[in-house]
Scaffold this motif. Sequence first.
Motif, PDB file in Angstrom:
ATOM      1  N   ARG A  22       0.835  -1.207   0.000  1.00  0.00           N
ATOM      2  CA  ARG A  22       0.000   0.000   0.000  1.00  0.00           C
ATOM      3  C   ARG A  22       0.871   1.259   0.000  1.00  0.00           C
ATOM      4  O   ARG A  22       0.587   2.222  -0.723  1.00  0.00           O
ATOM      5  CB  ARG A  22      -0.944   0.002   1.203  1.00  0.00           C
ATOM      6  N   ILE A  23       1.915   1.247   0.810  1.00  0.00           N
ATOM      7  CA  ILE A  23       2.820   2.398   0.874  1.00  0.00           C
ATOM      8  C   ILE A  23       3.455   2.652  -0.488  1.00  0.00           C
ATOM      9  O   ILE A  23       3.536   3.792  -0.966  1.00  0.00           O
ATOM     10  CB  ILE A  23       3.907   2.153   1.946  1.00  0.00           C
ATOM     11  N   THR A  24       3.905   1.590  -1.135  1.00  0.00           N
ATOM     12  CA  THR A  24       4.566   1.739  -2.432  1.00  0.00           C
ATOM     13  C   THR A  24       3.602   2.238  -3.494  1.00  0.00           C
ATOM     14  O   THR A  24       3.957   3.084  -4.319  1.00  0.00           O
ATOM     15  CB  THR A  24       5.201   0.410  -2.874  1.00  0.00           C
ATOM     16  N   LYS A  25       2.381   1.734  -3.476  1.00  0.00           N
ATOM     17  CA  LYS A  25       1.390   2.126  -4.481  1.00  0.00           C
ATOM     18  C   LYS A  25       0.935   3.576  -4.312  1.00  0.00           C
ATOM     19  O   LYS A  25       0.311   4.142  -5.207  1.00  0.00           O
ATOM     20  CB  LYS A  25       0.173   1.198  -4.396  1.00  0.00           C
ATOM     21  N   ARG A  26       1.249   4.174  -3.156  1.00  0.00           N
ATOM     22  CA  ARG A  26       0.903   5.591  -2.947  1.00  0.00           C
ATOM     23  C   ARG A  26       1.974   6.521  -3.503  1.00  0.00           C
ATOM     24  O   ARG A  26       1.851   7.734  -3.391  1.00  0.00           O
ATOM     25  CB  ARG A  26       0.672   5.847  -1.452  1.00  0.00           C
ATOM     26  N   HIS A  27       3.033   5.946  -4.064  1.00  0.00           N
ATOM     27  CA  HIS A  27       4.072   6.737  -4.725  1.00  0.00           C
ATOM     28  C   HIS A  27       3.826   6.659  -6.234  1.00  0.00           C
ATOM     29  O   HIS A  27       3.737   5.566  -6.791  1.00  0.00           O
ATOM     30  CB  HIS A  27       5.456   6.176  -4.381  1.00  0.00           C
ATOM     31  N   PRO A  28       3.733   7.807  -6.917  1.00  0.00           N
ATOM     32  CA  PRO A  28       3.365   7.772  -8.338  1.00  0.00           C
ATOM     33  C   PRO A  28       4.395   7.119  -9.241  1.00  0.00           C
ATOM     34  O   PRO A  28       4.066   6.721 -10.363  1.00  0.00           O
ATOM     35  CB  PRO A  28       3.195   9.257  -8.691  1.00  0.00           C
ATOM     36  N   GLY A  29       5.639   6.980  -8.767  1.00  0.00           N
ATOM     37  CA  GLY A  29       6.655   6.368  -9.611  1.00  0.00           C
ATOM     38  C   GLY A  29       6.590   4.854  -9.671  1.00  0.00           C
ATOM     39  O   GLY A  29       7.205   4.239 -10.535  1.00  0.00           O
ATOM     40  N   PHE A  30       5.829   4.246  -8.768  1.00  0.00           N
ATOM     41  CA  PHE A  30       5.808   2.784  -8.681  1.00  0.00           C
ATOM     42  C   PHE A  30       4.502   2.222  -9.222  1.00  0.00           C
ATOM     43  O   PHE A  30       3.628   1.791  -8.483  1.00  0.00           O
ATOM     44  CB  PHE A  30       6.034   2.338  -7.237  1.00  0.00           C
ATOM     45  N   ASN A  31       4.398   2.235 -10.546  1.00  0.00           N
ATOM     46  CA  ASN A  31       3.244   1.627 -11.190  1.00  0.00           C
ATOM     47  C   ASN A  31       3.530   0.181 -11.579  1.00  0.00           C
ATOM     48  O   ASN A  31       2.612  -0.627 -11.693  1.00  0.00           O
ATOM     49  CB  ASN A  31       2.858   2.431 -12.437  1.00  0.00           C
ATOM     50  N   ASP A  32       4.802  -0.149 -11.779  1.00  0.00           N
ATOM     51  CA  ASP A  32       5.206  -1.478 -12.269  1.00  0.00           C
ATOM     52  C   ASP A  32       5.528  -2.388 -11.090  1.00  0.00           C
ATOM     53  O   ASP A  32       6.470  -2.138 -10.333  1.00  0.00           O
ATOM     54  CB  ASP A  32       6.424  -1.313 -13.175  1.00  0.00           C
ATOM     55  N   ASP A  33       4.772  -3.462 -10.930  1.00  0.00           N
ATOM     56  CA  ASP A  33       4.955  -4.354  -9.777  1.00  0.00           C
ATOM     57  C   ASP A  33       6.301  -5.073  -9.799  1.00  0.00           C
ATOM     58  O   ASP A  33       6.873  -5.369  -8.742  1.00  0.00           O
ATOM     59  CB  ASP A  33       3.823  -5.372  -9.711  1.00  0.00           C
ATOM     60  N   TYR A  34       6.818  -5.375 -10.977  1.00  0.00           N
ATOM     61  CA  TYR A  34       8.112  -6.047 -11.046  1.00  0.00           C
ATOM     62  C   TYR A  34       9.220  -5.117 -10.549  1.00  0.00           C
ATOM     63  O   TYR A  34      10.193  -5.567  -9.916  1.00  0.00           O
ATOM     64  CB  TYR A  34       8.414  -6.507 -12.466  1.00  0.00           C
ATOM     65  N   ASP A  35       9.068  -3.831 -10.812  1.00  0.00           N
ATOM     66  CA  ASP A  35      10.049  -2.875 -10.311  1.00  0.00           C
ATOM     67  C   ASP A  35       9.919  -2.668  -8.800  1.00  0.00           C
ATOM     68  O   ASP A  35      10.894  -2.296  -8.143  1.00  0.00           O
ATOM     69  CB  ASP A  35       9.910  -1.532 -11.034  1.00  0.00           C
ATOM     70  N   ILE A  36       8.745  -2.905  -8.261  1.00  0.00           N
ATOM     71  CA  ILE A  36       8.603  -2.859  -6.800  1.00  0.00           C
ATOM     72  C   ILE A  36       9.460  -3.963  -6.182  1.00  0.00           C
ATOM     73  O   ILE A  36      10.193  -3.737  -5.213  1.00  0.00           O
ATOM     74  CB  ILE A  36       7.130  -3.015  -6.379  1.00  0.00           C
TER      75      ILE A  36
END
Length: 280
Positions: free
Chosen positions: A57-71
């Motif tokens: 959830r924290i990561t998805k609230r950052h606009p730069g992290f749309n790609d799950d593989y990059d997460i």
Amino acid sequence: MYSRTVPDSFIFDVDGVLIDVRRSYPEVIREGIRLGWHHLLGRKDAPSSPFCDEHLRITKRHPGFNDDYDIAWAFLAAAASSGKTSLDEASPSPKDWERTLDSCPRDKDIASWVVASFGEIPSREETRRLCEELYFGSDYEWIRKASPRYARGTGLWRSETPELSLHWSSLPLPCGIYTGRPRDELALALEKLGWKDFPPHLCITPEDGILKPSPEGLRLLAERMKSLFPLYFGDAQSDLEAQRRFGRGLFVAIGDVLTNHSPRRNSLREALNELDELCP
């Protein structure tokens, strides 16, 4: 200046909007981190993954992290940079991860930030390949025309379910799709939806050279549908930021990530049933 407030098209994100991915991509991230710790970094086998729902959830609230593989890549790189051999000990807590992401630029590709912050280990390319192998599973060979290196078995994409039972042509307005999924992964989602005949020119994917939070995908779809006031349904900060930069239409948040945004609905089905309330 556009003053129109009556929606004349729908634009959909895919993951978490058209498709329930709770048992696919989050698990790809978790397993990608766990397996990557051993296979890509050569460190001690991890019995479980420390990446939890709150991390996501924290990561998805950052606009730069749309790609799950990059997460998965960014989190694994952060853990690797600690120098610790245990994945549990090396991984940042959700609060530490949130503080770390505060230093990540919100308007640029995250790759340069990851390398500058944590180094070039593990390889982004190999981490993404590992995640793809987890996602496609036994279908990897015919989709990628290559043998898997790291993961085999049933692909996690098979656990996905559609959020709509309607065909796209039955919806009351013209429809477009703006997604971070590559076209081969989008094809699997459209198959789940029964939308294999969805017009390709109304799908914007990374192959078009457009990545969220760029508004260009929305602009192109609005142009192709001759839409002045699109209703854009998304589930993450990258979706919301794309719509803000686009500057017209209405963004409807779906799910439990953008809890401070209004309007927001728990599911796409709920949102479509309540269009009169969303657009009075």
